[in-house]
Design an enzyme around this catalytic site. Structure first.
Site, mmCIF file in Angstrom:
data_model
loop_
_atom_site.group_PDB
_atom_site.id
_atom_site.type_symbol
_atom_site.label_atom_id
_atom_site.label_comp_id
_atom_site.label_asym_id
_atom_site.label_seq_id
_atom_site.Cartn_x
_atom_site.Cartn_y
_atom_site.Cartn_z
ATOM 1 N N THR A 50 0.828 -1.206 0.000
ATOM 2 C CA THR A 50 0.000 0.000 0.000
ATOM 3 C C THR A 50 0.866 1.260 0.000
ATOM 4 O O THR A 50 0.675 2.162 -0.829
ATOM 5 C CB THR A 50 -0.922 0.011 1.226
ATOM 6 O OG1 THR A 50 -1.708 -1.184 1.230
ATOM 7 C CG2 THR A 50 -1.847 1.216 1.206
ATOM 8 N N TYR A 142 -1.653 -10.864 3.084
ATOM 9 C CA TYR A 142 -1.715 -9.457 3.466
ATOM 10 C C TYR A 142 -3.166 -9.107 3.747
ATOM 11 O O TYR A 142 -3.964 -8.935 2.830
ATOM 12 C CB TYR A 142 -1.126 -8.620 2.327
ATOM 13 C CG TYR A 142 -1.124 -7.120 2.532
ATOM 14 C CD1 TYR A 142 -1.444 -6.525 3.755
ATOM 15 C CD2 TYR A 142 -0.767 -6.275 1.472
ATOM 16 C CE1 TYR A 142 -1.428 -5.150 3.915
ATOM 17 C CE2 TYR A 142 -0.744 -4.894 1.627
ATOM 18 C CZ TYR A 142 -1.077 -4.342 2.841
ATOM 19 O OH TYR A 142 -1.064 -2.970 2.990
ATOM 20 N N LYS A 172 0.578 -10.502 7.259
ATOM 21 C CA LYS A 172 0.696 -9.066 7.550
ATOM 22 C C LYS A 172 -0.709 -8.626 7.933
ATOM 23 O O LYS A 172 -1.601 -8.534 7.094
ATOM 24 C CB LYS A 172 1.185 -8.282 6.341
ATOM 25 C CG LYS A 172 1.262 -6.774 6.587
ATOM 26 C CD LYS A 172 1.744 -6.033 5.353
ATOM 27 C CE LYS A 172 1.995 -4.562 5.672
ATOM 28 N NZ LYS A 172 0.852 -3.695 5.499
ATOM 29 N N ASP A 200 0.548 0.861 12.886
ATOM 30 C CA ASP A 200 1.744 1.294 13.612
ATOM 31 C C ASP A 200 1.438 1.900 14.978
ATOM 32 O O ASP A 200 2.166 1.666 15.947
ATOM 33 C CB ASP A 200 2.523 2.313 12.779
ATOM 34 C CG ASP A 200 2.934 1.768 11.416
ATOM 35 O OD1 ASP A 200 2.445 0.687 11.037
ATOM 36 O OD2 ASP A 200 3.740 2.426 10.731
#
Length: 308
Positions: A50, A142, A172, A200
């Site tokens: 991305t 993902y 992921k 994050d």
């Protein structure tokens, strides 16, 4: 490039550098690799995802970027994972074959998101067809339902997945559903799958329930700080780990309110690293000078626990 160890720790979701006229800029990848390793202590990358605008690139561009990262990462990076997902199955298979041929340490695939799989069997069938084109390469799913709209729980997907995809190595996980992630980790400890978290600003929460590390865009420019958070967590110094997570969250909360995405990430990376990342590709538009000035001021105002 043979994997030396399990995929873990920080993995930078790489940005695709572009020239001012919107062409991919391979000339700075070597500098980019050296910067990640020496300045951020990040030695694994996730290419054409991305953050890398992978779905906005054509097949040839994606191949060229994959080749350059593998080439420049030789003897410097531990893992070069190439995202080969596409809306077209033949295109995804072609990219998987190419990644295997150039020596990538792994491939990853996003769920198709125009004509979507509606259940586990449909999604696995697609993933299996791609993975089988690179039978000696570790395969990662993902999972990013906020962008794909494919909300099939990973816990369900992993049940018996090795029977269909022998090369399957992990996920992921770019979603805020920590219950799903926790169930995945709890049920699959024996399989030694790698679970890399992709949100994050919530990494510490994922570490607490057993995530092996993270794949994300901020590790391009906050990798060193996040590595210190990981070290604090490993030493069970939760107070220090929380300080790092809260400060990362403070910065991200600030820029999200200004409007934060891939274009703005490119601008921040250019600002911090000095490596020209260039503009994004339409339909994304470049970050404003106002955004850059405010983001710079905010980043410079943060006092990290290590004194920087």
């Amino acid at each position: 490039m043979t994997p030396r160890k399990k995929l873990q720790g920080l993995v930078a979701a790489t940005i695709t550098p572009m020239t001012p006229d919107g062409q991919i800029n391979l000339s700075v990848i070597r500098q980019y690799v050296d910067y990640l390793v020496s300045e951020q202590n990040v030695k694994s990358v996730f290419v054409n995802g991305t953050t890398g605008e992978g779905l906005s690139l054509n097949t040839q561009e994606r191949k060229q970027l994959a080749e350059e990262w593998v080439c420049q990462g030789k003897d410097k990076l531990d893992h070069v994972i190439i995202h080969v997902g596409a809306l077209s199955l033949p295109e995804s298979q072609e990219l998987a074959r190419h990644a295997a041929a150039i020596g990538a340490t792994g491939i990853a695939v996003i769920a198709p998101f125009f004509f979507k799989p509606t259940n586990k069997d449909e999604l696995i069938a697609f993933l299996q067809k791609v993975a089988s084109e690179a039978p000696a390469v570790p395969f990662y799913y993902y999972h990013i339902p906020p962008l794909t709209g494919v909300k099939i729980r990973v816990e369900e997907l992993l049940d018996g997945i090795k029977e269909w995809i022998p090369t399957f190595q992990g996920v992921k996980f770019s979603d805020t559903d920590l219950l799903d992630l926790a169930q995945c980790i709890n049920k699959n400890e024996r399989e030694q799958f790698a679970f890399l978290y992709g949100v994050d600003e919530q990494l510490l929460s994922a570490l607490a329930i057993g995530a092996d590390g993270a794949v994300g865009s901020t590790y391009n420019y906050l990798g060193q700080k996040t590595n210190l958070m990981l070290q604090a967590f490993t030493k069970q110094d939760l107070a220090l780990a929380r300080k790092y997570q809260f400060l990362t969250g403070e910065f991200l909360s600030f820029v999200i309110k200004l409007g934060f995405g891939v274009a703005q990430t490119k601008a921040i990376m250019t600002l911090v690293s000095g490596i020209p990342m260039g503009p994004p590709r339409l339909p994304l538009v470049g970050a404003s000078e106002e955004f850059i000035a405010k983001a710079k001021a905010k980043l410079n105002s943060i006092v990290w626990p290590d004194g920087d």
